[in-house]
Write an enzyme that holds these catalytic residues in place. Structure first.
Site, PDB file in Angstrom:
ATOM      1  N   SER A 165       0.829  -1.192   0.000  1.00  0.00           N
ATOM      2  CA  SER A 165       0.000   0.000   0.000  1.00  0.00           C
ATOM      3  C   SER A 165       0.873   1.255   0.000  1.00  0.00           C
ATOM      4  O   SER A 165       1.714   1.404  -0.882  1.00  0.00           O
ATOM      5  CB  SER A 165      -0.920  -0.051   1.223  1.00  0.00           C
ATOM      6  OG  SER A 165      -2.002   0.812   1.055  1.00  0.00           O
ATOM      7  N   ASP A 331      -8.680  -6.640  -4.660  1.00  0.00           N
ATOM      8  CA  ASP A 331      -8.264  -5.333  -4.143  1.00  0.00           C
ATOM      9  C   ASP A 331      -8.794  -4.243  -5.075  1.00  0.00           C
ATOM     10  O   ASP A 331      -8.319  -4.104  -6.203  1.00  0.00           O
ATOM     11  CB  ASP A 331      -6.724  -5.295  -4.076  1.00  0.00           C
ATOM     12  CG  ASP A 331      -6.182  -3.986  -3.496  1.00  0.00           C
ATOM     13  OD1 ASP A 331      -6.975  -3.045  -3.291  1.00  0.00           O
ATOM     14  OD2 ASP A 331      -4.963  -3.928  -3.241  1.00  0.00           O
ATOM     15  N   HIS A 364      -7.930  -5.390  -0.295  1.00  0.00           N
ATOM     16  CA  HIS A 364      -6.625  -4.738  -0.133  1.00  0.00           C
ATOM     17  C   HIS A 364      -5.875  -5.280   1.087  1.00  0.00           C
ATOM     18  O   HIS A 364      -4.655  -5.441   1.056  1.00  0.00           O
ATOM     19  CB  HIS A 364      -6.851  -3.228   0.003  1.00  0.00           C
ATOM     20  CG  HIS A 364      -5.596  -2.436   0.102  1.00  0.00           C
ATOM     21  ND1 HIS A 364      -4.626  -2.448  -0.883  1.00  0.00           N
ATOM     22  CD2 HIS A 364      -5.128  -1.593   1.065  1.00  0.00           C
ATOM     23  CE1 HIS A 364      -3.638  -1.648  -0.525  1.00  0.00           C
ATOM     24  NE2 HIS A 364      -3.905  -1.129   0.644  1.00  0.00           N
TER      25      HIS A 364
END
Lengths: 395, 213
Positions: A165, A331, A364
């Site tokens: 991320s 995601d 995610h």
């Protein structure tokens, strides 16, 4: 639970931070950190943790870059929440990042609230917490500060930089800004620029914080308050984006919370509501609202291509690092095409790149979970890279 | 890894893959398109010390390759070769995949743009068993190298060796070497032989290709 109001707020006194912080280094004493916004920062503090031992030729250092709301406590019990380290399943004996083999470093980002310089820290100019006087920082600033800490630790070149991320953004920034210092790069569930949709979600979170009367234009420290309601709402909205529709449905469906029938009111009738309220209220106990503003802003500003004439490939023109990108099928915050764009840019400069998409419905957040396929792939990638680096195999 | 442990883990590599491997110079830069589970690529990396990269359509194949320490991405020969710069590789390999591409001629030209040489192998539709199968049975032929039924085959652009030679000539592609294989991988001919004859005898063929000066 009848209210979404969290009970406790983030304790922001410097002494509390010092207690939490673990290892700290003072940097920027002689040479200040020049931020993208033009401000020079220094001296400043970075808080970090290390695992394992640096080998004699200093070739086994691994930098883990943490995500938006995570911190340097990768393995050990978190000093505030008492929960296990956020990646203790990946950084462990026999796991892909084995402290017996690597010297592993994780640094709380600039702008964070776990001991590194940020809005909760004391501004030497005023003797009060920075609050909104803290300069706006970027992903590149975070990485520059990390590089300064590595200089301080005497580590010239990293065997690997890894992160998911926002951590993945830092990995890309590292490979681009310091191509000679990165042997292997593992950007997970990330992108080379923050999408309009992601900026939009961040803006919702920031507006929730700033709409909280307890925020006091960021100066809640001197009012003895904390915008924990706004921060909790920000977390609730963000948390939805970390999951997937399928996972939410599997976990909660339309199940009711501690009741047989609908309450015809606005209490948490549904389990999913109760779950989100819990996520919000536990988050505010460990995170500072201003830090949330600053770090989300840093992600929004990230656009690696823009800094290289609009051509992403130019960001990696001199890069000799070997890359392994990972994305997850469910995601929708950093969907696979975003990783693919990076792969294509790397191919355009004939970089050494691997790219895997992992099948999962966990959204995610899958990058934080024990996904066996991801572990297997990264283990193989790291083993091959270690052997190319001349590190001894542990198998 | 030693030869023994490689064979223990992988078994011997397929005969056409071995021929391809023999055509590749040691320590060269190689891109293997459609690298499957990475058998050829791993062989080349370990025994020819090549700087090897792979591209594979199936995610399962990609993950297996990367898990074995190979630099492989998920990608499609038809669309994803364009991302690479000119001359990035010494060899670009496409084994048993040309006939499954949408634009074989375009793929071949892309291969010779990003690589100095291309190595291509494909099943020969001019093989006598294929011809005889169609002639006698009146049905789409299936053989060792063409095991699929007509309705589930990925092979949308099957060709014969002579078709391939014609196309190469028209695309400015030079045939540097050719090895034709009969049933069970026996060699049945090379570029010096009469194409019409090889076209009957070969079940598959491996070509080393360059660009005409």
């Amino acid at each position: 639970m009848t209210s979404a109001l969290p009970a406790a707020a983030f304790p922001s006194s410097p002494s509390a931070i010092a207690l939490r912080a673990g290892k700290r280094a003072t940097l920027g004493v002689e040479q200040k950190l020049r931020l993208d916004c033009g401000v020079e920062l220094g001296p400043f503090t970075l808080a970090y943790q290390t695992y394992g031992t640096l080998n004699p030729d200093k070739s086994n250092a691994v930098l883990i870059c943490h995500a938006l709301t995570l911190d340097q406590f990768v393995v050990e019990t978190h000093p505030v929440t008492g929960k296990p380290g956020w990646w203790d399943s990946f950084v462990a004996p026999g796991k892909p990042l084995d402290p017996a083999k690597y010297f592993i470093i994780c640094i709380n980002v600039v702008g964070g609230c776990m001991g590194s310089v940020g809005p909760t820290e004391i501004d030497p100019a005023t003797g009060k917490p920075y609050g909104l006087n803290f300069p706006v920082v970027t992903i590149a600033d975070m990485v520059r500060a990390q590089a300064m800490l590595l200089d301080h630790l005497g580590i010239d070149s990293l065997f690997c930089v890894i992160g998911g991320s926002m951590g993945g953004m830092q990995v890309l920034q590292w490979a681009s800004a310091y191509p000679d210092r990165v042997f292997a790069a593992i950007p997970v569930a990330t992108a080379a620029r923050h999408s309009a949709q992601n900026i939009a979600f961040h803006e919702v979170g920031r507006q929730a914080i700033m709409a909280d009367p307890d925020w006091h234009n960021g100066d809640y420290y001197s009012h003895g308050t904390s915008p924990h309601r706004g921060l909790a709402v920000a977390r609730m909205a963000a948390h939805i984006t970390y999951l997937s529709e399928t996972a939410l449905h599997r976990k909660f469906g339309r199940n009711l919370q501690d009741r047989e029938k609908l309450g015809f009111g606005f209490e948490a009738d549904f389990q999913v509501e109760s779950y989100l309220r819990h996520q919000g209220s536990t988050f505010v106990e460990r995170f500072d609202a201003n830090s949330y503003l600053y770090i989300t802003r840093a992600m929004d500003y990230f656009d690696l291509a823009r800094e290289h004439g609009g051509v992403l490939a130019n960001a990696f023109r001199n890069c000799r690092s070997r890359f392994c990108l990972v994305s997850f099928t469910s995601d929708w915050l950093f969907p696979t095409p975003e990783s693919r764009e990076v792969v294509q840019a790397l191919n355009a400069v004939a970089a050494n790149v691997s790219f895997v998409e992992i099948e999962t419905d966990k959204g995610h957040d899958a990058f934080l979970l024990d996904e066996p396929e991801m572990y297997k792939v990264l283990d193989g990638f790291l083993e091959a890279a270690a052997s190319a680096r001349g590190l001894k195999s542990r198998k | 890894m030693t030869a023994e442990t490689f064979v223990q883990r992988r078994g011997a590599i397929r005969v056409d893959l071995q021929l391809i491997a023999d055509m590749v110079d040691a320590k060269s830069r190689v891109l293997d398109i459609g690298c499957g589970d990475g058998a050829l690529l791993e062989y080349l990396v370990h025994f020819k010390q090549v700087d090897g990269r792979g591209m594979e359509l199936s995610q399962q194949g990609v993950n297996a390759c990367v898990g074995n320490g190979l630099a492989v991405i998920q990608g499609d020969a038809d669309t994803d070769l364009r991302a690479y710069p000119d001359g990035a590789f010494d060899y670009v390999i496409l084994s048993q995949t040309l006939q499954a591409t949408r634009d074989p001629r375009g793929v071949l030209q892309q291969m010779l743009r990003v690589g100095r040489r291309a190595v291509v192998s494909f099943p020969n539709f001019g093989y006598w068993r294929v011809r005889l199968g169609l002639l006698l049975n009146g049905r789409m032929p299936t053989t060792q190298t063409l095991p699929y039924s007509w309705y589930d085959t990925p092979n949308i652009h099957l060709c014969t060796i002579r078709d391939f030679l014609d196309m190469s000539a028209s695309a400015g592609v030079e045939i540097e070497r050719m090895i034709a294989l009969g049933k069970d991988g026996r060699r049945v001919g090379s570029a010096v032989d009469l194409p019409a004859l090889i076209n009957w005898r070969a079940e598959q063929a491996v070509f080393l290709l360059g660009t005409k000066a």
